[in-house]
Design an enzyme around this catalytic site. Structure first.
Site, PDB file in Angstrom:
ATOM      1  N   ARG A  46     -45.840 -25.193 -26.560  1.00  0.00           N
ATOM      2  CA  ARG A  46     -44.669 -26.254 -27.129  1.00  0.00           C
ATOM      3  C   ARG A  46     -44.448 -25.784 -28.796  1.00  0.00           C
ATOM      4  O   ARG A  46     -45.221 -24.973 -29.099  1.00  0.00           O
ATOM      5  CB  ARG A  46     -45.403 -27.738 -27.286  1.00  0.00           C
ATOM      6  N   ASP A  58     -36.347 -53.620 -35.395  1.00  0.00           N
ATOM      7  CA  ASP A  58     -37.281 -53.172 -34.365  1.00  0.00           C
ATOM      8  C   ASP A  58     -37.792 -54.635 -33.608  1.00  0.00           C
ATOM      9  O   ASP A  58     -37.703 -55.276 -34.129  1.00  0.00           O
ATOM     10  CB  ASP A  58     -38.592 -52.396 -34.938  1.00  0.00           C
ATOM     11  N   GLY A 117     -43.755 -42.639 -25.755  1.00  0.00           N
ATOM     12  CA  GLY A 117     -44.896 -42.079 -26.369  1.00  0.00           C
ATOM     13  C   GLY A 117     -45.020 -40.542 -25.835  1.00  0.00           C
ATOM     14  O   GLY A 117     -44.192 -40.016 -25.318  1.00  0.00           O
ATOM     15  N   GLU A 127     -49.784 -41.752 -28.324  1.00  0.00           N
ATOM     16  CA  GLU A 127     -49.867 -40.614 -29.258  1.00  0.00           C
ATOM     17  C   GLU A 127     -49.441 -39.430 -28.473  1.00  0.00           C
ATOM     18  O   GLU A 127     -49.778 -38.977 -27.392  1.00  0.00           O
ATOM     19  CB  GLU A 127     -51.183 -40.615 -29.851  1.00  0.00           C
ATOM     20  N   LYS A 174     -59.014 -36.510 -31.902  1.00  0.00           N
ATOM     21  CA  LYS A 174     -60.421 -36.185 -31.123  1.00  0.00           C
ATOM     22  C   LYS A 174     -61.294 -35.320 -31.941  1.00  0.00           C
ATOM     23  O   LYS A 174     -62.257 -35.204 -31.878  1.00  0.00           O
ATOM     24  CB  LYS A 174     -59.833 -35.265 -29.789  1.00  0.00           C
ATOM     25  N   TYR A 222     -37.871 -40.714 -18.528  1.00  0.00           N
ATOM     26  CA  TYR A 222     -37.578 -40.586 -19.851  1.00  0.00           C
ATOM     27  C   TYR A 222     -36.584 -39.674 -20.309  1.00  0.00           C
ATOM     28  O   TYR A 222     -35.402 -39.728 -20.933  1.00  0.00           O
ATOM     29  CB  TYR A 222     -38.865 -40.153 -20.687  1.00  0.00           C
TER      30      TYR A 222
END
Ligand code: NAD
Length: 357
Positions: A243, A55, A100, A212, A221, A170
């Protein structure tokens, strides 16, 4: 050209090929990240003795460090680093990308596009090194966005990527990198595997800091609301976006099955659950886990991504006689509990996986 291109008739079309030997070298690129880290952990647990984890992040920033693996810090957007990373590797898993959640991929399209360098150099280096199998982590973001404008749109099947209208940045990077994988097989005989992941979540992933994704963000949250006593939550969009979410254990199983299925060589395939829920329902589940109800505030100006997205699993069921099936309630509970421990550690002044970013 090092190897002769294979004829289609030379290629096995069915059956699961042998896994590598326990002493064969396996490279995991992006091993400091969420899925790459979990994959190295799993391979070590399965008894693979020669693992190389790579990485670009400095080692203390990796989410999981697996002591059994050789861990290298290399920027794989550079060709010479890819050559070093693949030396002797029988199998290569490319899970490295600058990515992300929606907040990141809508704001940093150039960073996302630049991940094309990683796959371009890594696959060439793998082919030159004589790697036997190469895995690429693609994404549902490669699908035509026009098919995702309604929260109740039909699930996406593999052919829906074309005619191409991928998510800006992306999604296009994923689509073009998929094409590299297809052509390295067609022209050069490198056996490639291409999985289109649909929202992966679980412990040991990003839960804070801007990269995130929705499940981790919502857990965090709700946890913040619970521990601060301020019982409200801000939701990106109007909460009706749909989703499907895949727990990390399903993702790892799918990666292994797809990588070792000869019949799926160079064939993009969905890897996700077909359990479609709205973001509001995701919040309901997180609230149930926490045992509280929060006042919801909707931020309609925040990034929300496509209106609806689900995985059509007809093809994976046919090819592998399997599909990801861990229910969101079960996976989210484990994720919530892990994030809550991280949150409490941070409150107590102890370092967490996200503090170092
Ligand atoms: P992650 O951000 O946790 O991990 C990616 C890792 O790649 C990071 O640790 C990052 O430092 C590393 N990286 C980035 N650029 C690099 C470079 N130039 N050289 C070396 N390493 C580099 O992400 P993840 O969730 O583990 O995702 C893994 C793969 O799966 C990515 O390709 C991602 O696009 C794909 N994917 C993930 C999801 C998901 O829901 N998590 C969904 C679809 C696709």
């Amino acid at each position: 050209m090092k190897k002769m291109a294979k004829n289609a008739s030379d290629r096995p079309t069915t059956g699961m090929a042998n896994r590598p030997g326990k002493d064969d070298l396996i490279l995991v690129a992006g091993a400091g990240g969420f899925i790459g880290g979990a994959l190295v952990r799993q391979l070590a647990d399965q008894g693979y003795r020669r693992l190389r984890a790579v990485d670009k992040k400095p080692l203390p920033h990796w989410y999981q460090r697996v002591p059994e693996a050789e861990s290298l810090v290399l920027d794989l957007s550079e060709e010479r680093n890819c050559r070093r990373a693949v030396e002797g590797a029988v199998e290569v898993y490319n899970l490295a990308a600058d990515m992300g959640g929606m907040g990141f991929i809508e704001r940093f399209r150039i960073e996302c596009l630049r991940s094309i360098l990683i796959n371009t150099h890594l696959i060439e280096a793998a082919w030159r090194a004589g790697t036997r199998r190469y895995f690429f982590s693609s994404s549902a973001c490669a699908y035509n966005v026009k098919l995702q404008e309604d929260p109740n749109c039909r699930a996406l099947k593999e052919s829906d990527a074309y005619p191409a209208f991928a998510e800006r940045g992306y999604g296009w990077e994923k689509l073009v990198s998929e094409m590299f994988c297809q052509e390295y097989w067609a022209e050069r005989g490198l056996r490639t595997a291409i999985a289109r992941f649909h929202n992966v979540y679980g412990p040991w992933g990003t839960w804070d800091g801007g990269r995130e994704k929705a499940p981790a963000a919502i857990c965090r949250k709700v946890i913040e609301a619970k521990h601060s006593g301020k019982h409200e939550i801000q939701i990106w969009g109007d909460g009706t976006q749909t989703r499907s979410f895949m727990y990390i254990d399903d993702c790892l199983k799918g990666i292994d099955l797809i990588m070792h299925s000869d019949a799926l060589t160079a064939t993009p395939i969905n890897l996700g659950t077909s359990e479609m829920i709205t973001i509001n329902e995701l919040v309901d589940i997180a609230e149930e886990i926490a045992g509280l109800k929060l006042k919801r505030r909707y931020d309609l100006a925040a990034p929300r991504g496509v209106a609806g997205r689900n995985s059509d699993n007809t093809f994976i069921k046919k090819m592998l006689n399997w599909e990801p099936g861990i229910p969101i309630r079960q996976g989210l509970k484990l994720t919530y509990q892990w994030i809550e421990r991280q949150y409490l550690d941070r409150q107590a002044g102890r370092a967490t996986v996200c503090d170092v970013h």
